[in-house]
Design an enzyme around this catalytic site. Structure first.
Site, PDB file in Angstrom:
ATOM      1  N   SER A   1       1.736 -22.977   2.830  1.00 44.93           N
ATOM      2  CA  SER A   1       0.607 -22.779   1.923  1.00 44.93           C
ATOM      3  C   SER A   1      -0.533 -23.736   2.250  1.00 44.93           C
ATOM      4  CB  SER A   1       1.043 -22.991   0.490  1.00 44.93           C
ATOM      5  OG  SER A   1      -0.101 -23.057  -0.321  1.00 44.93           O
TER       6      SER A   1
ATOM      7  N   ARG B   1     -10.938 -21.918   6.519  1.00 45.37           N
ATOM      8  CA  ARG B   1      -9.884 -21.620   7.482  1.00 45.37           C
ATOM      9  C   ARG B   1     -10.347 -21.603   8.933  1.00 45.37           C
ATOM     10  NH1 ARG B   1      -6.313 -16.729   4.693  1.00 45.37           N
ATOM     11  NH2 ARG B   1      -5.365 -18.045   3.120  1.00 45.37           N
TER      12      ARG B   1
ATOM     13  N   ALA C   1       0.833  -1.200   0.000  1.00 46.39           N
ATOM     14  CA  ALA C   1       0.000   0.000   0.000  1.00 46.39           C
ATOM     15  C   ALA C   1       0.872   1.255   0.000  1.00 46.39           C
ATOM     16  CB  ALA C   1      -0.938  -0.009   1.210  1.00 46.39           C
ATOM     17  N   GLY C   2       1.842   1.300   0.884  1.00 48.47           N
ATOM     18  CA  GLY C   2       2.666   2.504   1.026  1.00 48.47           C
ATOM     19  C   GLY C   2       3.530   2.773  -0.192  1.00 48.47           C
TER      20      GLY C   2
END
Lengths: 250, 643
Positions: free
Chosen positions: B285, B332, B45-46
């Site tokens: 994973s 999950r 994002a930054g």
């Protein structure tokens, strides 16, 4: 397990540092090398001593922040493994382990085991990018890229920028790092328009920053946690020669 | 008083973003250089925000606590990034990605934001390829996809198991280019310690230089917070060591509302703790569950035996037993809770940590028998290698051990449609905000959101703000900066002055245990009340007995940790209050009182279809609760079932 450590300590701004000796007891063989350092630091704190500062962050071998030379080998004895993924079961009970920072002129030491690797960012700034303006790209599938080419670019792009290659090289050369960055973009058609400009700029920046040259020791490849190979250095040299020839022809 | 006007644009859902863009105010190209913007954090994002805004012509100051912006924890994401490209011709569309995300978030996310996310997802892939991200390709040269996280379409793009790294390197290269051009000034090894407001608007930050220890001031016309999540409140998580809540929490204390802090995601397939020296947990994973079978011994006395000596009829394949149609691929949260239940029942396996075995088997013996060793090796070789590196065990010969761990936080600072927090001029992007994932995040959507916010949303919404307020050229000599800096210095001095007998890490471990035990995978009124009783005690003990050795004027990692733990110790309480307030189970938030007979989460749409936004009310006071009602105009809530 019980291990004895000789760790490089150097205060900020001090011209010289020295090895300090420590013993860490009751280390689980399942602990990582950095967890052993956590225990040591907790021990130091309990004795009102300043803990050893070292770089680390993700602790899963991908951020490239951790950087220790262990018994003379950057990232330690296990191949293709960063310090954070090295585990104590790789050592024997009673071992004496020597821990130093990355040593290279272009990586000035900050404090204890922390060095500055800003030079690697500067090489990237010189040309390690594709000037594609954000917001105006064409469709991602507009340029098909053969799988073999994409895979090669990916092999190069796997570099985590840790700088172990520089620390391992007798010339403190950053050729493996730079060639990985150059090759990743030079392999791809998107990177073609800036290929010559990029190669020259990055190689010259690398030289300017005081990194040595490659003389084919191959130590960099041996310590690289991501398995980056010398082939990329060959490719970079070739790309550099072509770029210089093109420049001369202008 | 928080103003929770979400500023959702008019029009039907597919037109809202276009409407916004057309009506947004613009800043003339020659005026952009008069504005400066602070970007805190350099992850997806930054970095993408800083690069995009610099390209537009704004002057950017970007900060990160690492030694280089390329190391932010976005780099660790393995799986992939979703985009509604429909390259596989399998019926995907923007609307379907939008629908799946709202449903996956268990109907607690804002529809307009999610739709925009799905809409720009297609541009993200184009942009990343243009920047040279080496996504996996097919032999024909086109991009490859895989299906991920239970989606019925193949919309996930990936770069081996290093998608996060490659996307971050793409954004980082764009950022470095702007640094080279002088449009971004990069400040590494800096930690944001507070926000400075001028006339109610965010206009600056106070940071600590982590090398020299100096306290520095920076001013700008707006502040962008891209500081990630707060998963380290649990001490053990898959987050990087440095991830923390400090920047977000200090903005909260300055008036930014904190939304849904109790929505924290637990990932089911992490490598279990090896002992009490553990510092972090590593995720593997989830694709492993495609072929591995999850089990624990039926009898507790078998738990210490070699798993290969436990006969078939003495094993409990509990996921297959409880959820016959989804089996080992149950979502999950369900598989995480089931693992906890098995271990709570005394049937956990692996090394005992503080007297408890916290692990379950993930067994590949049947897959190897069925498909052959070679096939299993081809599919999962790198994961088996990683497992062996960490545990020293060969998972081809003995079953893997797995256990859930804290992984991602959906909660974060409240933002409106423009990503602006309740403090004008303070914008929050990526994992640090609350907006897109509701109560649960789908796999391969975190990377998508980080880049969407930075590349495609903020370049439109921030100029709208800047054009309205004008360039102010704020000086850091103002009294507002003096005051905040004084507070920051006082806090550091206070930490140094305690001179107690316990290290900051010990407090962090203590807090983590409480949070994991009482506000973790399953929560109850009783457990949360217990946590709310224990946290203030740890906090009190912290301020009496914490020991920060060393000095402030150099690299002092103890001081860094102490500051972060101090904030976690306050923030944890808000998290528990939020969990206690939400008398329903939804998404990743499971309250044991609210479940169906089959142990499924029982949502309460009538009473809790809102984002809970907390306002800081002052030291020692309970925060105020505000509500943003979440409406469902497009996707009607349904009850999920994985039976």
């Amino acid at each position: 397990m019980k291990v004895h450590l000789k760790v490089w300590r150097q205060k900020q701004g001090a011209a010289k540092g020295k090895f300090e000796t420590y013993t860490v007891d009751n280390v689980s063989p399942d602990s990582s090398f950095l967890e052993m350092f956590d225990i040591l630091n907790e021990q130091l704190v309990a004795q009102d001593k300043e803990p050893i500062v070292f770089d680390h962050d993700c602790r899963e071998g991908i951020c490239g922040m951790c950087s220790m030379t262990i018994n003379g080998i950057p990232h330690g004895p296990e191949r293709k493994t960063t310090v954070c993924q090295l585990h104590m079961r790789k050592f024997k009970d009673g071992d004496t382990i020597v821990v130093e920072p990355w040593r290279a002129g272009a990586f000035p030491l900050k404090q204890d085991l922390i060095v500055s690797r800003d030079a690697l960012d500067l090489i990237q700034q010189a040309g390690g990018f594709i000037s594609a303006r954000i917001g105006s790209p064409q469709d991602a599938n507009a340029i098909p890229i053969p799988k073999e080419i994409a895979d090669k670019a990916m092999d190069a792009a796997a570099c985590i920028g840790c700088g172990a290659c520089v620390a391992a090289c007798p010339n403190a050369s950053a050729m493996l790092f730079t060639s990985a960055k150059v090759s990743h973009l030079n392999y791809l058609p998107q990177g073609a328009p800036e290929r010559n400009r990029r190669t020259i700029a990055m190689v010259e920046k690398m030289d300017e920053l005081g990194f040595g040259n490659c003389s084919n020791y191959g130590e960099c490849q041996a310590v690289c946690p991501k398995g980056i190979t010398l082939d990329f250095i060959a490719k970079m040299n070739r790309d550099y020669a072509i770029a210089k020839a093109a420049e001369a022809a202008k | 008083m928080l103003n929770l006007d979400s500023k959702i644009p008019e029009g039907e859902i597919s037109k809202k973003w276009s409407n916004f863009k057309f009506h947004a105010k613009l800043v003339n190209p020659s005026n952009r250089r008069k504005f400066s913007v602070i970007v805190v954090g350099s992850g997806l994002a930054g970095a993408s925000a800083a690069a995009s805004l610099a390209e537009q012509g704004y002057n950017i100051k970007c900060f990160c606590y690492q030694d280089s912006p390329r190391r932010a924890h976005s780099i660790a994401a393995q799986g992939g990034i979703n985009a509604a490209k429909n390259y596989q011709n399998d019926g995907d569309s923007i609307y379907r990605l939008f629908y799946d995300t709202v449903k996956g978030g268990d109907f607690r996310s804002r529809e307009a934001n999610v739709y925009r996310l799905a809409e720009v997802s297609v541009n993200i892939i184009d942009q990343c390829v243009a920047l040279g991200v080496p996504f996996a390709r097919e032999y024909g040269g086109l991009l490859a996809n895989r299906s991920f996280g239970g989606a019925q379409v193949s919309r996930t793009f990936y770069a081996r198991g290093q998608t996060g790294q490659q996307l971050l390197l793409g954004a980082y290269s764009a950022l470095e280019r702007q640094i080279g051009l002088g449009k971004v000034k990069m400040y590494t090894r800096r930690e944001m310690l507070d926000l400075v407001k001028v006339d109610g608007h965010a206009k600056g930050i106070i940071v600590r230089n982590l090398v020299t220890g100096e306290i520095e001031r920076y001013a700008a016309d707006a502040v962008l917070l891209c500081t990630g999540g707060y998963g380290n409140v649990f001490y053990l998580s898959t987050n990087a060591q440095g991830c923390n809540v400090t920047a977000a929490y200090r903005c909260y204390k300055r008036g930014a509302g904190f939304a849904n802090p109790c929505f924290t995601q637990i990932h089911p397939t992490c490598i279990p703790q090896h002992g009490d020296q553990q510092s972090k947990l590593t995720l593997m994973s989830e694709s492993l569950r495609n072929d591995g079978r999850v089990w624990v011994p039926k009898k507790a006395e078998d738990c210490t035996k070699n798993p290969n000596d436990i006969p078939e009829d003495a094993r409990d394949y509990y996921l297959e037993r409880k959820y016959p149609s989804f089996g080992n691929l149950a979502p999950r949260d369900i598989s995480s809770r089931a693992a906890k239940e098995a271990c709570d029942d005394g049937r956990g396996v692996g090394p005992a940590v503080n007297g408890e075995r916290r692990g379950v088997y993930l067994d590949f013996a049947d897959a190897i028998k069925r498909d052959g060793l070679k096939t299993v090796e081809e599919k999962y070789g790198n994961l088996f290698e990683m497992y062996e590196r960490i545990t020293g065990e060969n998972a081809y010969e003995t079953p893997m051990r797995i256990y859930p761990a804290s992984h991602y936080t959906m909660g974060g600072l409240w933002v409106d449609y423009n990503l602006q927090s309740t403090i004008p001029g303070l914008f929050v992007l990526g994992e640090a905000n609350f907006s897109d994932h509701g109560a649960n995040r789908l796999g391969a959507s975190a990377l998508m959101q980080g880049l969407a916010d930075g590349y495609f949303v903020i370049p439109y919404t921030l100029p709208d703000y800047l054009a309205r307020v004008g360039a102010k050229n704020i000086s850091t000599d103002r009294s507002e900066f003096d005051e905040v800096e004084k507070e920051v210095r006082a806090k550091i001095e206070k930490l140094m002055a305690v001179k107690g007998n316990k290290s900051p890490r010990q407090f962090h471990i203590e807090l983590g245990k409480v949070m994991w035990e009482y506000c973790g995978m399953a929560r109850s009124e009783e457990s949360l009340k217990k946590a709310l009783e224990l946290i203030p005690k740890i906090r009190e003990d912290f301020w009496k007995n914490v020991k920060v050795v060393g000095t402030e004027d150099n690299i002092n990692t103890e001081l860094e940790r102490a500051g972060r733990v101090a904030d976690f110790l306050e923030f944890a309480e808000v998290m528990c209050l939020d969990a206690l307030n939400r008398n329903e189970s939804c998404g990743a938030h499971f309250r044991v009182e609210y479940q169906t007979e089959d142990g499924e989460a029982k949502r309460n749409d009538a009473e809790y279809s809102y984002a809970a936004v907390w306002e800081y009310a002052g030291e020692g006071k309970a925060p105020n609760l505000y509500k943003e009602v979440i409406t469902h105009d497009e996707v009607k809530p349904v009850v999920r079932s994985y039976k």
